[in-house]
Every structure is written in structure tokens, then in C-alpha cells.
Scaffold this motif. Structure first.
Motif, PDB file in Angstrom:
ATOM      1  N   ASN A  11       0.879  -1.171   0.000  1.00 29.89           N
ATOM      2  CA  ASN A  11       0.000   0.000   0.000  1.00 29.89           C
ATOM      3  C   ASN A  11       0.918   1.224   0.000  1.00 29.89           C
ATOM      4  OD1 ASN A  11      -1.775   2.063   0.514  1.00 29.89           O
ATOM      5  ND2 ASN A  11      -2.286   1.404   2.600  1.00 29.89           N
ATOM      6  N   LYS A  13       0.202   4.253  -0.339  1.00 28.87           N
ATOM      7  CA  LYS A  13      -0.411   5.470   0.217  1.00 28.87           C
ATOM      8  C   LYS A  13      -0.109   6.659  -0.702  1.00 28.87           C
ATOM      9  CE  LYS A  13      -0.183   3.389   4.738  1.00 28.87           C
ATOM     10  NZ  LYS A  13      -0.147   3.531   6.180  1.00 28.87           N
ATOM     11  N   HIS A  98      -9.619   1.560   4.556  1.00 25.57           N
ATOM     12  CA  HIS A  98      -8.368   1.680   5.310  1.00 25.57           C
ATOM     13  C   HIS A  98      -8.598   2.605   6.510  1.00 25.57           C
ATOM     14  CE1 HIS A  98      -4.269   2.736   6.369  1.00 25.57           C
ATOM     15  NE2 HIS A  98      -3.914   1.621   5.760  1.00 25.57           N
ATOM     16  N   GLU A 100      -6.977   4.965   7.649  1.00 23.64           N
ATOM     17  CA  GLU A 100      -6.743   6.394   7.357  1.00 23.64           C
ATOM     18  C   GLU A 100      -7.968   7.001   6.677  1.00 23.64           C
ATOM     19  OE1 GLU A 100      -3.022   5.731   5.363  1.00 23.64           O
ATOM     20  OE2 GLU A 100      -2.135   5.162   7.287  1.00 23.64           O
ATOM     21  N   GLU A 170      -5.930  -4.748  10.467  1.00 23.83           N
ATOM     22  CA  GLU A 170      -4.854  -3.785  10.714  1.00 23.83           C
ATOM     23  C   GLU A 170      -5.141  -3.029  12.012  1.00 23.83           C
ATOM     24  OE1 GLU A 170      -2.687  -2.581   6.845  1.00 23.83           O
ATOM     25  OE2 GLU A 170      -4.442  -1.316   7.029  1.00 23.83           O
ATOM     26  N   ALA A 174      -0.805  -0.156  15.292  1.00 23.92           N
ATOM     27  CA  ALA A 174       0.412  -0.762  14.722  1.00 23.92           C
ATOM     28  C   ALA A 174       0.753  -0.180  13.351  1.00 23.92           C
ATOM     29  CB  ALA A 174       0.240  -2.270  14.621  1.00 23.92           C
ATOM     30  N   ILE A 175      -0.098   0.717  12.833  1.00 26.13           N
ATOM     31  CA  ILE A 175       0.132   1.216  11.476  1.00 26.13           C
ATOM     32  C   ILE A 175       1.103   2.387  11.488  1.00 26.13           C
ATOM     33  CG2 ILE A 175      -0.948   2.318   9.478  1.00 26.13           C
ATOM     34  CD1 ILE A 175      -3.442   0.736  10.045  1.00 26.13           C
ATOM     35  N   GLY A 176       2.229   2.205  10.809  1.00 23.15           N
ATOM     36  CA  GLY A 176       3.213   3.271  10.671  1.00 23.15           C
ATOM     37  C   GLY A 176       3.877   3.670  11.974  1.00 23.15           C
ATOM     38  N   GLY A 215       0.312  -3.653   9.559  1.00 25.40           N
ATOM     39  CA  GLY A 215       0.755  -2.814  10.674  1.00 25.40           C
ATOM     40  C   GLY A 215       2.209  -3.100  10.975  1.00 25.40           C
ATOM     41  N   SER A 216       3.086  -2.263  10.374  1.00 25.19           N
ATOM     42  CA  SER A 216       4.528  -2.364  10.592  1.00 25.19           C
ATOM     43  C   SER A 216       5.107  -3.743  10.248  1.00 25.19           C
ATOM     44  CB  SER A 216       4.897  -1.966  12.034  1.00 25.19           C
ATOM     45  OG  SER A 216       4.498  -0.632  12.287  1.00 25.19           O
ATOM     46  N   VAL A 217       4.585  -4.352   9.175  1.00 25.05           N
ATOM     47  CA  VAL A 217       5.191  -5.607   8.706  1.00 25.05           C
ATOM     48  C   VAL A 217       6.483  -5.264   7.957  1.00 25.05           C
ATOM     49  CG1 VAL A 217       4.894  -7.734   7.366  1.00 25.05           C
ATOM     50  CG2 VAL A 217       2.911  -6.670   8.453  1.00 25.05           C
ATOM     51  N   LEU A 235      -0.608  -6.709   4.422  1.00 22.72           N
ATOM     52  CA  LEU A 235      -0.817  -5.431   3.747  1.00 22.72           C
ATOM     53  C   LEU A 235       0.275  -4.519   4.295  1.00 22.72           C
ATOM     54  CD1 LEU A 235      -2.487  -3.705   1.824  1.00 22.72           C
ATOM     55  CD2 LEU A 235      -4.076  -3.233   3.668  1.00 22.72           C
ATOM     56  N   VAL A 236       1.134  -4.073   3.392  1.00 25.61           N
ATOM     57  CA  VAL A 236       2.395  -3.469   3.820  1.00 25.61           C
ATOM     58  C   VAL A 236       2.488  -2.023   3.362  1.00 25.61           C
ATOM     59  CG1 VAL A 236       4.898  -3.767   3.754  1.00 25.61           C
ATOM     60  CG2 VAL A 236       3.408  -5.753   3.397  1.00 25.61           C
ATOM     61  N   GLY A 237       2.685  -1.107   4.288  1.00 24.62           N
ATOM     62  CA  GLY A 237       2.849   0.300   3.936  1.00 24.62           C
ATOM     63  C   GLY A 237       4.323   0.631   3.735  1.00 24.62           C
ATOM     64  N   GLY A 238       4.953   1.165   4.790  1.00 29.62           N
ATOM     65  CA  GLY A 238       6.326   1.660   4.705  1.00 29.62           C
ATOM     66  C   GLY A 238       7.307   0.725   3.999  1.00 29.62           C
TER      67      GLY A 238
END
Ligand code: PGA
Length: 258
Positions: A11, A13, A98, A100, A170, A174-176, A215-217, A235-238
Motif C-alpha cells: 500500500n 499510500k 483503510h 486512514e 490492521e 500498529a500502522i506506521g 501494521g509495521s510488517v 498489507l504493507v505500507g512503509g
């Protein structure tokens, strides 16, 4: 051992211009060349869909996703994007609800339900996000929050429609944040989510539905999380914004036997 195929989605973002996206997609493709041990999806910004789609159309390792859609098929909704517009750009998946979007854009479970309906009508595969806040976890309300998010977001769908729905648990805390749910905490929430799916759609559907953790994976924790019995992907952000780290996370996560 569960037989659900792992699915890892990046993701992005609101990161990466179209030209930056071109480089990142190319780098991810070269890192994941011939990869076939799980589904991989890149949910890029709307402005990068065309560029990413052009790079992805000639291969089968990585599929294209979007991060949101509008619930109406078309109309006077300035600034919004329809499911048909996404399909036309070869988008296959769409993230819906999501945290956000819930937090900053006021998305409710009822709206999310409509968006999932719209996605399914256009043969887009929805990735339904849900999860509790820190306060809800600390006051031990997390189960009732997850239960109402899942029940209200998925109200009215048929067993056949559920075949293409993916869930993404999520926890908002734990997200970001760098704070990951422990594998046991995440497994407990996933198993609980599956019991809610069983109540709604029966055991066969619940057993088939894939539930991602988000969440921070990172590459360092992906294997331990994804080897939990009810965790079917991430589901991976950063960590999806850098090709080598994302590819390493995909390889470790998909090879984890649950
Ligand atoms: P994160 O984001 O991996 O940066 O915590 C996950 C998400 O928001 O989907």
C-alpha cells in the motif's frame, strides 16, 4: 496446515509520483522475477496506475491495485474515481475502508459496505481493512469493534460474492508506528475474525477467505507473523516503498508455512 495461498499487497499510500513509480515497479519486478509462491499486489496512487499497469501487463507475478474508489458508478462527484475507471486501467484489487480513510475522511462501515458492493459489481477484488484503535484494545473492546466492523461492512453479501473478498486486519496502533502486534495477538484477532465469518457465511466460506495482517510488517517479522495459522498474507505500507525490502518481505512471508 492451511491451504490458503498467501497474498501480499503493498500500500504505497500518498507516495511516489508517476515517474518515481515507474522505477519502483521495475525494480520490484526484477527482484521478484519468476516468483510464483504467493499473490503479490501493488496498490499505487491513482496517478501511477497507468504507468504501473503498462509495466505489469506483460507478466503474471505482480498484479495492480488501487487504494480507494467511489461507490457510485459515475456522476457529479468532483475529484472522485469510479470502479469502471479503475477496471479500464487493468486494476484487479482495491483497498477499501483503510483506517486512514475511516479516520481522516469519515468513512463508515455502511459506506464501506457500499464500496465493496460497487467493487464486486465491477469484478474488482476488494481488500476490506478493519482494526481497533489503541484505546479500544486497552479497554478490551477490540472484539466487539472487530465484530461490528466485519458484520456491518459485509452485510448482505452472498457466499459466491465472498469468494473474491480479502480481509486485512490492521490494528490502528500498529500502522506506521513501528509497533507490530505480536504473532500471538495477531493470530488471536485473525482466528476471532474467522469465527465472525463463520457466523455470517458458514465454515466453508470462512475457511477459504484470506485474511491479511497489516501494521509495521517488515522483512524481519514477516515470516513469524505469516506462519500463524490464520494469517494469510500482509498489507504493507512503509516497507513496500523500497524494492529490495518489499521483495525480501514477500519471499519470507510467502514461504512461511502456516
Ligand atoms: P505500515 O502500514 O506497514 O507502514 O504500518 C500498513 C498499512 O497502513 O496498510
Amino acid at each position: 496446515m492451511n491451504y490458503r495461498r498467501k497474498i501480499i499487497a503493498g500500500n504505497w499510500k500518498m507516495h511516489k509520483t508517476a515517474s518515481e513509480s515507474k522505477n519502483l515497479v521495475q525494480d520490484i519486478l526484477s527482484e521478484l522475477k519468476d516468483w510464483n509462491e504467493g499473490d503479490v499486489v501493488l496498490c499505487v496512487p491513482f496517478t501511477s496506475l497507468q504507468t504501473a499497469g503498462a509495466l505489469l501487463e506483460s507478466q503474471t507475478v505482480v498484479e495492480l491495485g488501487a487504494q480507494n474508489l467511489h461507490q457510485a458508478p459515475q456522476g457529479a462527484f468532483t475529484g472522485e474515481i469510479s470502479a469502471g475507471m479503475l477496471r479500464d486501467l487493468f486494476v484487479r484489487y482495491v483497498i477499501i475502508g483503510h483506517s486512514e480513510r475511516r479516520q481522516y475522511f469519515g468513512e463508515t462501515n455502511a459506506l464501506i459496505n457500499q464500496k465493496i458492493k460497487t467493487a464486486l459489481t465491477s469484478t474488482l477484488k476488494p481488500i476490506l481493512c478493519y482494526g481497533e484503535t489503541l484505546q479500544e484494545r486497552e479497554s478490551n473492546l477490540w472484539k466487539s469493534v472487530l465484530e461490528s466492523q466485519i458484520k456491518e461492512s459485509l452485510a448482505g453479501f452472498t457466499e459466491a460474492e465472498m469468494e473474491t473478498v480479502i480481509l486485512a486486519y490492521e490494528p490502528v496502533w500498529a500502522i506506521g508506528t513501528g509497533k507490530t502486534a505480536s504473532p500471538d495477538q495477531a493470530q488471536e484477532a485473525h482466528a476471532f475474525s474467522r469465527t465472525i465469518l463463520t457466523q455470517l457465511f458458514g465454515k466453508a466460506v470462512a475457511d477459504k477467505t484470506r485474511i491479511q495482517y497489516g501494521g509495521s510488517v517488515k522483512p524481519e517479522n514477516a515470516q513469524e507473523l505469516l506462519q500463524q495459522q490464520d494469517i494469510d498474507g500482509a498489507l504493507v505500507g512503509g516497507a513496500s516503498l523500497e524494492a529490495r525490502s518489499f521483495a525480501s518481505l514477500v519471499k519470507k512471508g510467502c514461504q512461511a508455512l502456516a
